[in-house]
Design a protein around this motif. Structure first.
Motif, PDB file in Angstrom:
ATOM      1  N   ALA A  87       3.593   0.194   8.451  1.00  0.00           N
ATOM      2  CA  ALA A  87       4.835   0.969   8.421  1.00  0.00           C
ATOM      3  C   ALA A  87       5.425   1.076   7.011  1.00  0.00           C
ATOM      4  N   THR A  88       5.269   0.049   6.188  1.00  0.00           N
ATOM      5  CA  THR A  88       5.850   0.099   4.841  1.00  0.00           C
ATOM      6  C   THR A  88       4.792   0.361   3.761  1.00  0.00           C
ATOM      7  N   LEU A  89       3.591   0.757   4.187  1.00  0.00           N
ATOM      8  CA  LEU A  89       2.514   1.046   3.241  1.00  0.00           C
ATOM      9  C   LEU A  89       2.617   2.485   2.755  1.00  0.00           C
ATOM     10  N   THR A  90       2.613   2.668   1.451  1.00  0.00           N
ATOM     11  CA  THR A  90       2.591   3.996   0.847  1.00  0.00           C
ATOM     12  C   THR A  90       1.382   4.082  -0.065  1.00  0.00           C
ATOM     13  N   GLN A  91       0.585   5.124   0.131  1.00  0.00           N
ATOM     14  CA  GLN A  91      -0.616   5.324  -0.674  1.00  0.00           C
ATOM     15  C   GLN A  91      -0.508   6.653  -1.413  1.00  0.00           C
ATOM     16  N   THR A  92      -0.965   6.659  -2.644  1.00  0.00           N
ATOM     17  CA  THR A  92      -0.919   7.874  -3.459  1.00  0.00           C
ATOM     18  C   THR A  92      -2.266   8.074  -4.140  1.00  0.00           C
ATOM     19  N   ILE A  93      -2.751   9.290  -4.099  1.00  0.00           N
ATOM     20  CA  ILE A  93      -3.956   9.685  -4.834  1.00  0.00           C
ATOM     21  C   ILE A  93      -3.537  10.780  -5.805  1.00  0.00           C
ATOM     22  N   THR A  94      -3.890  10.607  -7.069  1.00  0.00           N
ATOM     23  CA  THR A  94      -3.526  11.583  -8.093  1.00  0.00           C
ATOM     24  C   THR A  94      -4.763  11.916  -8.914  1.00  0.00           C
ATOM     25  N   GLN A  95      -5.018  13.212  -9.087  1.00  0.00           N
ATOM     26  CA  GLN A  95      -6.096  13.658  -9.969  1.00  0.00           C
ATOM     27  C   GLN A  95      -5.466  14.037 -11.307  1.00  0.00           C
TER      28      GLN A  95
ATOM     29  N   PHE B 245     -11.656  14.012 -16.085  1.00  0.00           N
ATOM     30  CA  PHE B 245     -10.720  13.914 -14.973  1.00  0.00           C
ATOM     31  C   PHE B 245     -10.758  12.473 -14.470  1.00  0.00           C
ATOM     32  N   ILE B 246      -9.623  11.998 -14.032  1.00  0.00           N
ATOM     33  CA  ILE B 246      -9.498  10.635 -13.522  1.00  0.00           C
ATOM     34  C   ILE B 246      -8.825  10.691 -12.159  1.00  0.00           C
ATOM     35  N   ILE B 247      -9.259   9.827 -11.270  1.00  0.00           N
ATOM     36  CA  ILE B 247      -8.593   9.653  -9.984  1.00  0.00           C
ATOM     37  C   ILE B 247      -7.790   8.362 -10.067  1.00  0.00           C
ATOM     38  N   ALA B 248      -6.486   8.467  -9.877  1.00  0.00           N
ATOM     39  CA  ALA B 248      -5.612   7.293  -9.838  1.00  0.00           C
ATOM     40  C   ALA B 248      -5.228   7.048  -8.382  1.00  0.00           C
ATOM     41  N   SER B 249      -5.450   5.850  -7.938  1.00  0.00           N
ATOM     42  CA  SER B 249      -5.120   5.477  -6.567  1.00  0.00           C
ATOM     43  C   SER B 249      -4.077   4.369  -6.609  1.00  0.00           C
ATOM     44  N   GLU B 250      -2.989   4.559  -5.882  1.00  0.00           N
ATOM     45  CA  GLU B 250      -1.905   3.576  -5.857  1.00  0.00           C
ATOM     46  C   GLU B 250      -1.602   3.182  -4.420  1.00  0.00           C
ATOM     47  N   ALA B 251      -1.244   1.931  -4.243  1.00  0.00           N
ATOM     48  CA  ALA B 251      -0.821   1.442  -2.931  1.00  0.00           C
ATOM     49  C   ALA B 251       0.377   0.532  -3.143  1.00  0.00           C
ATOM     50  N   SER B 252       1.404   0.734  -2.347  1.00  0.00           N
ATOM     51  CA  SER B 252       2.580  -0.146  -2.414  1.00  0.00           C
ATOM     52  C   SER B 252       2.950  -0.555  -0.988  1.00  0.00           C
ATOM     53  N   TYR B 253       3.523  -1.750  -0.902  1.00  0.00           N
ATOM     54  CA  TYR B 253       3.820  -2.320   0.415  1.00  0.00           C
ATOM     55  C   TYR B 253       4.996  -3.276   0.281  1.00  0.00           C
ATOM     56  N   SER B 254       5.905  -3.203   1.216  1.00  0.00           N
ATOM     57  CA  SER B 254       7.022  -4.145   1.251  1.00  0.00           C
ATOM     58  C   SER B 254       6.683  -5.222   2.284  1.00  0.00           C
ATOM     59  N   TYR B 255       6.311  -6.404   1.783  1.00  0.00           N
ATOM     60  CA  TYR B 255       5.875  -7.498   2.646  1.00  0.00           C
ATOM     61  C   TYR B 255       7.048  -8.411   2.988  1.00  0.00           C
ATOM     62  N   THR B 256       7.287  -8.588   4.270  1.00  0.00           N
ATOM     63  CA  THR B 256       8.330  -9.505   4.732  1.00  0.00           C
ATOM     64  C   THR B 256       7.651 -10.779   5.210  1.00  0.00           C
ATOM     65  N   PRO B 257       7.945 -11.923   4.580  1.00  0.00           N
ATOM     66  CA  PRO B 257       7.305 -13.185   4.985  1.00  0.00           C
ATOM     67  C   PRO B 257       7.584 -13.514   6.450  1.00  0.00           C
ATOM     68  N   PHE B 258       6.604 -14.150   7.084  1.00  0.00           N
ATOM     69  CA  PHE B 258       6.691 -14.466   8.504  1.00  0.00           C
ATOM     70  C   PHE B 258       7.828 -15.439   8.809  1.00  0.00           C
ATOM     71  N   TYR B 259       7.888 -16.549   8.065  1.00  0.00           N
ATOM     72  CA  TYR B 259       8.919 -17.558   8.320  1.00  0.00           C
ATOM     73  C   TYR B 259      10.198 -17.266   7.544  1.00  0.00           C
ATOM     74  N   GLY B 260      10.083 -16.838   6.327  1.00  0.00           N
ATOM     75  CA  GLY B 260      11.255 -16.532   5.516  1.00  0.00           C
ATOM     76  C   GLY B 260      12.026 -17.764   5.079  1.00  0.00           C
ATOM     77  N   ILE B 261      11.346 -18.897   4.948  1.00  0.00           N
ATOM     78  CA  ILE B 261      12.028 -20.121   4.535  1.00  0.00           C
ATOM     79  C   ILE B 261      11.986 -20.261   3.021  1.00  0.00           C
ATOM     80  N   VAL B 262      10.809 -20.135   2.443  1.00  0.00           N
ATOM     81  CA  VAL B 262      10.670 -20.245   0.993  1.00  0.00           C
ATOM     82  C   VAL B 262      10.885 -18.881   0.345  1.00  0.00           C
ATOM     83  N   PHE B 263      10.207 -17.860   0.876  1.00  0.00           N
ATOM     84  CA  PHE B 263      10.408 -16.480   0.430  1.00  0.00           C
ATOM     85  C   PHE B 263      11.251 -15.805   1.495  1.00  0.00           C
TER      86      PHE B 263
END
Length: 193
Positions: A91-99, A147-165
């Motif tokens: 759900a929070t994964l965003t992928q980008t492909i750029t030529q 020409f170059i292909i740039a591939s990007e991936a971003s993700y907002s990770y929420t820790p399972f326990y949330g105690i330390v992070f």
């Protein structure tokens, strides 16, 4: 009288060792639990970072292999990330492909750019990409002119326990590929959706 009795009790307390192990264990237990849970959370975060790296590299590599792409190809390539991310949500994964085109004078121009998020593929316009792309110097040196292909991936990770992070951690990975069929050939990308 009561002062002498208090001093006598304090002396007994000082030499009595019964229960010392229980007190020491009670003092060190919170630190041990924090280290244990922190290690679990850190290893899950590292695992997720590796998954994001894999998503970025797999999608970029698949695009760089093709001479021409249709929208369904991109949807399939981006859809492969669902398997890579399992059992985590995308759900929070965003992928980008750029030529990107790199010219002899080291100027860089975005040719095509696509973003895939929440199952939806959109083509970015020139205004959104600003028609330029920041490439690392070594990539410029390797790719002149190409020409170059740039591939990007971003993700907002929420820790399972949330105690330390206890806050979501934003992960981002970027990979670059030269087209496999020749870096001086432009990949034909699909038109606007």
């Amino acid at each position: 009288m009561w002062v002498a009795r208090a001093i006598s009790l304090l002396r007994k307390f000082g030499v009595t060792e019964g229960g010392a192990a229980a007190v020491e264990f009670a003092l060190i237990l919170p630190v041990m639990l924090l280290a244990y849970v922190g290690t679990m959370e850190a290893s899950a975060l590292i695992s997720m970072d590796r998954r994001i790296q894999t998503v970025s590299s797999v999608v970029g590599d698949l695009v760089a292999r093709k001479e021409a792409l249709v929208e369904n190809d991109l949807l399939n390539f981006f859809g492969a990330s669902t398997s890579i991310m399992t059992p985590y949500t995308t759900a929070t994964l965003t992928q980008t492909i750029t030529q990107i085109e790199v010219k002899k004078d080291r100027t860089v121009k975005v040719i095509d750019s696509f973003v895939f998020t929440n199952g939806k593929l959109t083509k970015r316009t020139t205004e959104e990409t600003d028609d330029t792309y920041e490439l690392p110097e070594p990539m410029l040196d390797i790719s002149l002119p190409a020409f170059i292909i740039a591939s990007e991936a971003s993700y907002s990770y929420t820790p399972f326990y949330g105690i330390v992070f206890d806050q979501p951690v934003n992960l981002y990975r970027q990979t670059f590929y030269l087209p496999r069929h020749g870096s001086t050939k432009r990949i034909t990308m699909p038109g606007p959706s």
